[in-house]
Motif scaffolding. Structure first.
Motif, PDB file in Angstrom:
ATOM      1  N   TYR A 107      21.410 -75.042  41.993  1.00 26.76           N
ATOM      2  CA  TYR A 107      20.653 -74.796  40.762  1.00 26.76           C
ATOM      3  C   TYR A 107      19.718 -75.966  40.461  1.00 26.76           C
ATOM      4  O   TYR A 107      18.522 -75.761  40.151  1.00 26.76           O
ATOM      5  CB  TYR A 107      21.616 -74.568  39.606  1.00 26.76           C
ATOM      6  N   GLN A 108      20.224 -77.185  40.565  1.00 31.30           N
ATOM      7  CA  GLN A 108      19.398 -78.361  40.285  1.00 31.30           C
ATOM      8  C   GLN A 108      18.221 -78.442  41.255  1.00 31.30           C
ATOM      9  O   GLN A 108      17.103 -78.819  40.869  1.00 31.30           O
ATOM     10  CB  GLN A 108      20.249 -79.633  40.407  1.00 31.30           C
ATOM     11  N   GLN A 109      18.456 -78.065  42.502  1.00 35.73           N
ATOM     12  CA  GLN A 109      17.395 -78.117  43.483  1.00 35.73           C
ATOM     13  C   GLN A 109      16.267 -77.124  43.165  1.00 35.73           C
ATOM     14  O   GLN A 109      15.088 -77.441  43.266  1.00 35.73           O
ATOM     15  CB  GLN A 109      17.949 -77.830  44.879  1.00 35.73           C
ATOM     16  N   VAL A 110      16.659 -75.921  42.745  1.00 37.04           N
ATOM     17  CA  VAL A 110      15.649 -74.892  42.517  1.00 37.04           C
ATOM     18  C   VAL A 110      14.852 -75.150  41.229  1.00 37.04           C
ATOM     19  O   VAL A 110      13.673 -74.776  41.135  1.00 37.04           O
ATOM     20  CB  VAL A 110      16.279 -73.494  42.490  1.00 37.04           C
ATOM     21  N   ILE A 111      15.466 -75.821  40.254  1.00 34.73           N
ATOM     22  CA  ILE A 111      14.721 -76.111  39.016  1.00 34.73           C
ATOM     23  C   ILE A 111      13.995 -77.447  39.115  1.00 34.73           C
ATOM     24  O   ILE A 111      13.263 -77.831  38.194  1.00 34.73           O
ATOM     25  CB  ILE A 111      15.620 -76.084  37.765  1.00 34.73           C
ATOM     26  N   GLY A 112      14.230 -78.164  40.236  1.00 37.20           N
ATOM     27  CA  GLY A 112      13.470 -79.377  40.479  1.00 37.20           C
ATOM     28  C   GLY A 112      14.026 -80.637  39.895  1.00 37.20           C
ATOM     29  O   GLY A 112      13.315 -81.639  39.726  1.00 37.20           O
ATOM     30  N   ASN A 113      15.337 -80.622  39.554  1.00 34.00           N
ATOM     31  CA  ASN A 113      15.965 -81.839  39.004  1.00 34.00           C
ATOM     32  C   ASN A 113      16.868 -82.499  40.033  1.00 34.00           C
ATOM     33  O   ASN A 113      17.349 -81.860  40.929  1.00 34.00           O
ATOM     34  CB  ASN A 113      16.798 -81.481  37.765  1.00 34.00           C
TER      35      ASN A 113
ATOM     36  N   GLY B 204      12.376 -67.946  35.108  1.00 37.19           N
ATOM     37  CA  GLY B 204      13.088 -69.182  34.820  1.00 37.19           C
ATOM     38  C   GLY B 204      14.495 -68.940  34.306  1.00 37.19           C
ATOM     39  O   GLY B 204      15.038 -69.763  33.564  1.00 37.19           O
ATOM     40  N   ARG B 205      15.083 -67.827  34.712  1.00 38.59           N
ATOM     41  CA  ARG B 205      16.410 -67.463  34.216  1.00 38.59           C
ATOM     42  C   ARG B 205      17.354 -67.148  35.379  1.00 38.59           C
ATOM     43  O   ARG B 205      16.915 -66.783  36.475  1.00 38.59           O
ATOM     44  CB  ARG B 205      16.328 -66.236  33.291  1.00 38.59           C
ATOM     45  N   LEU B 206      18.642 -67.262  35.085  1.00 30.88           N
ATOM     46  CA  LEU B 206      19.658 -66.829  36.032  1.00 30.88           C
ATOM     47  C   LEU B 206      19.747 -65.312  36.017  1.00 30.88           C
ATOM     48  O   LEU B 206      19.496 -64.683  34.981  1.00 30.88           O
ATOM     49  CB  LEU B 206      21.014 -67.430  35.677  1.00 30.88           C
ATOM     50  N   GLN B 207      20.135 -64.723  37.144  1.00 33.86           N
ATOM     51  CA  GLN B 207      20.198 -63.269  37.232  1.00 33.86           C
ATOM     52  C   GLN B 207      21.336 -62.856  38.159  1.00 33.86           C
ATOM     53  O   GLN B 207      21.564 -63.488  39.187  1.00 33.86           O
ATOM     54  CB  GLN B 207      18.869 -62.729  37.757  1.00 33.86           C
ATOM     55  N   ILE B 208      22.054 -61.820  37.769  1.00 34.93           N
ATOM     56  CA  ILE B 208      23.125 -61.249  38.586  1.00 34.93           C
ATOM     57  C   ILE B 208      22.610 -59.981  39.254  1.00 34.93           C
ATOM     58  O   ILE B 208      21.964 -59.148  38.622  1.00 34.93           O
ATOM     59  CB  ILE B 208      24.358 -60.923  37.726  1.00 34.93           C
ATOM     60  N   THR B 209      22.900 -59.848  40.544  1.00 31.63           N
ATOM     61  CA  THR B 209      22.521 -58.638  41.252  1.00 31.63           C
ATOM     62  C   THR B 209      23.441 -58.458  42.451  1.00 31.63           C
ATOM     63  O   THR B 209      24.294 -59.301  42.719  1.00 31.63           O
ATOM     64  CB  THR B 209      21.045 -58.686  41.705  1.00 31.63           C
ATOM     65  N   THR B 210      23.275 -57.362  43.151  1.00 31.80           N
ATOM     66  CA  THR B 210      24.045 -57.107  44.369  1.00 31.80           C
ATOM     67  C   THR B 210      23.094 -56.727  45.491  1.00 31.80           C
ATOM     68  O   THR B 210      21.982 -56.244  45.247  1.00 31.80           O
ATOM     69  CB  THR B 210      25.070 -55.970  44.178  1.00 31.80           C
ATOM     70  N   CYS B 211      23.542 -56.968  46.711  1.00 31.51           N
ATOM     71  CA  CYS B 211      22.771 -56.591  47.898  1.00 31.51           C
ATOM     72  C   CYS B 211      23.671 -55.801  48.838  1.00 31.51           C
ATOM     73  O   CYS B 211      24.840 -56.157  49.026  1.00 31.51           O
ATOM     74  CB  CYS B 211      22.249 -57.827  48.627  1.00 31.51           C
ATOM     75  N   ALA B 212      23.136 -54.759  49.416  1.00 27.25           N
ATOM     76  CA  ALA B 212      23.898 -53.954  50.365  1.00 27.25           C
ATOM     77  C   ALA B 212      23.963 -54.641  51.722  1.00 27.25           C
ATOM     78  O   ALA B 212      23.080 -55.416  52.093  1.00 27.25           O
ATOM     79  CB  ALA B 212      23.255 -52.578  50.516  1.00 27.25           C
ATOM     80  N   ASN B 213      25.035 -54.346  52.443  1.00 33.75           N
ATOM     81  CA  ASN B 213      25.190 -54.803  53.826  1.00 33.75           C
ATOM     82  C   ASN B 213      25.001 -56.321  53.920  1.00 33.75           C
ATOM     83  O   ASN B 213      25.654 -57.071  53.239  1.00 33.75           O
ATOM     84  CB  ASN B 213      24.251 -54.025  54.731  1.00 33.75           C
TER      85      ASN B 213
END
Length: 222
Positions: free
Chosen positions: A216-222, A156-165
């Motif tokens: 964000y609102q869509q994924v948390i259901g608001n 239930g939290r925001l997260q920063i990450t990276t993806c290759a290619n």
């Protein structure tokens, strides 16, 4: 041969002689003109990026899905397995760019508001800290890839990450993509040369926070 073709939002429904429906992907239109993101991103870059690079991912995805169908129909398991990397690369390229165009706006920039801002402050300390962390991680990508702000449904939290290619965020990490920064050189090289940090710094001036907030609102259901 095809017996019918019907356009949907960003896809075409293909009806084959067998009567089986298959969605054929199409290049989405940009929500603004090619020159509208200047001076942050030049019109030449936007046109090349959209009409050539994104279009290539779409075309190749349609081709590989046709090949996949043939392999499935003929029971060619080795062929199915052999196509997975092409599906991931071209499918990811289509997904990523479709999000990227909507994440940007000629009226963008500033800071997020409301529930998204509160979530960013809760999970990263401040908007500035979030911006610095995402920028630093994105700039540090070796070769080509994407920096992402995603939502972790398990925590239930925001997260920063990276993806290759062109690895798609949700398909490879489970995180729901909210905002992505494309650091393939075709996204900036004609304008920023090899100075990726300048491009990443500038892109914050055109972030479409309304789109990011809507996701964000869509994924948390608001």
């Amino acid at each position: 041969m095809l017996s019918a073709v019907r356009r949907l939002s960003n896809s075409v429904t293909v009806v084959a002689k067998s009567g089986i429906l298959r969605q054929k992907h199409t290049l989405p239109a940009l929500p603004y003109g090619y020159n509208d993101l200047e001076p942050t991103i030049s019109g030449d870059i936007m046109q090349l990026h959209h009409q050539k690079h994104h279009a290539t991912y779409v075309n190749n995805l349609n081709k590989v899905e046709e090949q996949l169908k043939d392999c499935v129909d003929s029971g060619n398991v080795s062929g199915v397995i052999g196509l997975q990397s092409a599906i991931k690369f071209n499918g990811g390229g289509h997904i990523n760019h479709s999000i990227f165009w909507e994440n940007l706006s000629p009226n963008g920039g500033g800071e997020p508001e409301g529930a998204l801002k509160s979530a960013i402050e809760k999970d990263f300390g401040s908007v500035d800290a979030f911006r610095t962390t995402l920028s630093t991680n994105t700039i540090a990508i070796q070769g080509s890839g994407w920096g992402w702000l995603g939502y972790n449904k398990e925590t239930g939290r925001l997260q920063i990450t990276t993806c290759a290619n062109q690895d798609p965020l949700q398909g490879t990490t489970g995180l729901v993509p909210l905002f992505g920064i494309d650091v393939w050189e075709h996204a900036y090289y004609l304008q920023y040369k090899n100075v990726r940090p300048d491009y990443v710094k500038a892109i914050w001036d055109i972030v479409n926070w309304k789109d990011v907030t809507d996701r964000y609102q869509q994924v948390i259901g608001n």
